[in-house]
Write an enzyme that holds these catalytic residues in place. Structure first.
Site, PDB file in Angstrom:
ATOM      1  CG  ASP A 120      -5.978  -3.483   1.757  1.00 56.13           C
ATOM      2  OD1 ASP A 120      -5.075  -4.559   1.296  1.00 56.13           O
ATOM      3  OD2 ASP A 120      -5.897  -2.647   2.301  1.00 56.13           O
ATOM      4  CG  ASP A 347      -1.470  -4.693  -2.084  1.00 57.11           C
ATOM      5  OD1 ASP A 347      -2.426  -5.069  -1.349  1.00 57.11           O
ATOM      6  OD2 ASP A 347      -1.672  -3.344  -3.205  1.00 57.11           O
TER       7      ASP A 347
END
Length: 467
Positions: A120, A347
């Site tokens: 992440d 992302d």
């Protein structure tokens, strides 16, 4: 031979061998530091994933991936409305609870215990679920047991490592404790500790990479919307406590990844059993005549908690050669020029790309005017409004994202997905306050992060051949 002479020669031979072994170890360690290292990234829906379910159809995997994107995007918005807290110059906002699309296989402790955690780029602290559990969400693999590891070490409250954690607390035994809260009420709490993390190397010259003294969260109380497929999160955000910055001396703030197109999600075929790759250190230098570089915008700590995310500056988007200017009316009203910059988050854990409503409507209109094909609506994909029947050949327009100093030309596989046998949909959708550059748009690009010089590099490539 005199026994004393023999003994002396034996000692000298032993010392010579020891010195040779020491030199060899130092050389190996030095080469490791010079070369960097590469690790496989496993897509959660890949047949190589330990949680792959062959009974689930491609359509269902698509629906799940799209739903994760909308869920994750909503948490970016929720995170933005919570105040940022400044503690010991370490700023941390709510991070994203919905597990990302890519897994890292990790061996924790000594002896090493295998587990999987979500990669992440929007998270700071790395954490995994640990025994004993006050309350833990269900996970398929066994929980990490610190008592069975010889290298596990609790971090004390007065240590410099504890001060890097956002809002640490102390228990009665002077143990540094962390608490991470998420936008939907999910949470993880536990002890701050250090441990040896080991990764499988993709290099034939190196069997594995062991990294001692990694500071992480040993979670004893965790619950919420976490997936049972993972034991926790590997944080790659630009915070002092993140995995990236803990390796700063070895990797000097550099990492890259190359995402292989997922067969279920793209228009591109790739060979079976191919994995995406993430590189750390000198291996992460992106070079060549076709490299495009754009600044990474470091947001100031503000009431929106945006400091953890990697922001880029999107100036315009072209559809079939027609350029549409991109500017946020909310940001443009700001009196601070720095706040105008940095209007889209890149992302790795979001599948789709999201654009704000005021801009998306112009983008959609221009796209529909350009494409000559039969529009389709497929009930399972109501959240993907731009779909076309592809029984016959449909020519999709060239879409270019114009970042500052970098014009990223996308292939159809970066912007459209085949959601059914004869239906293909646009994977750029209408979002909320923040725009998100998702991982479908990043596939078949070598993407390099340089946190020292605050730059992001793009190099078009075939990620199936990247090492």
């Amino acid at each position: 031979m005199n026994s004393k002479v023999f003994f002396l020669l034996s000692i000298l031979a032993f010392l010579a061998f020891s010195q040779l072994a020491l030199v060899s170890c130092r050389k190996a360690k030095t080469n490791h530091g010079l070369d960097g290292f590469t690790i496989d990234l496993i897509h959660r829906d890949s047949p190589l994933s330990p949680y792959y379910n062959p009974s689930i159809t491609s359509s269902q995997r698509l629906r799940d991936a799209f739903q994760r994107s909308f869920s994750r995007a909503s948490f970016f918005t929720k995170a933005s409305i919570h105040p940022t807290t400044l503690v010991n110059h370490t700023i941390q906002s709510d991070i994203i609870p919905e597990s990302g699309d890519y897994l890292m296989k990790i061996f924790i402790g000594m002896p090493p215990m295998k587990t999987y955690a979500s990669l992440d780029t929007g998270s700071g602290l790395t954490w995994v679920q640990c025994k004993p559990c006050t309350h833990c969400y269900k996970q398929i693999l066994p929980l990490f047991d610190p008592q069975k590891s010889s290298t596990y070490k609790i971090i004390g409250c007065q240590s410099k490592e504890c001060k890097l954690v956002n809002k640490p607390t102390c228990d009665k035994k002077n143990v540094c404790e962390y608490e991470v809260q998420y936008g939907d009420g999910s949470y993880s709490t536990g002890d701050v500790a250090s441990e040896t993390f080991t990764f499988d190397s993709t290099s034939k010259k190196v069997d594995n990479i062991s990294i001692p003294h990694v500071i992480f969260g040993c979670g004893h109380n965790n619950d919420g919307t976490f997936s049972n497929r993972t034991a926790g999160i590997v944080g790659l955000a630009d915070t002092k406590i993140s995995f990236i910055n803990q390796l700063d001396k070895q990797i000097k703030g550099k990492f890259t990844y190359c995402l292989v197109p997922n067969g279920d999600l793209s228009l591109s075929y790739h060979p079976p059993n191919t994995t995406s790759k993430i590189n750390f250190g000198p291996k992460a230098v992106v070079s060549g005549p076709n490299v495009l570089t754009t600044p990474i915008i470091r947001k100031k700590p503000d009431i929106f908690g945006n400091d953890m995310f990697y922001f880029l500056n999107l100036e315009s988007v072209s559809v079939g050669g027609k350029k549409l200017e991109f500017k946020s009316s909310q940001l443009m009203n700001s009196s601070d020029a720095d706040e105008v910059l940095g209007n889209i988050i890149i992302d790795s854990g979001t599948t789709l790309t999201f654009l704000p409503e005021y801009f998306y409507d112009k983008f959609e209109s221009s796209l529909v005017e350009t494409i000559k094909g039969k529009r389709r609506k497929s009930p399972p994909y109501n959240d993907l409004p731009i779909c076309y029947e592809t029984k016959s050949v449909v020519e999709f327009p060239k879409i270019v994202f114009h970042f500052t100093d970098a014009d990223i030309e996308m292939l159809p596989m970066n912007t459209f997905s085949k959601v059914d046998e004869d239906v293909t949909c646009l994977t750029i959708v209408k979002g909320g306050r923040y725009s998100i550059y998702g991982n479908l748009a990043q596939m078949n690009f070598l993407i390099g992060y340089d946190l020292v010089n605050h730059k992001l590099s793009f190099l078009p490539t075939d990620c199936t051949k990247h090492e």
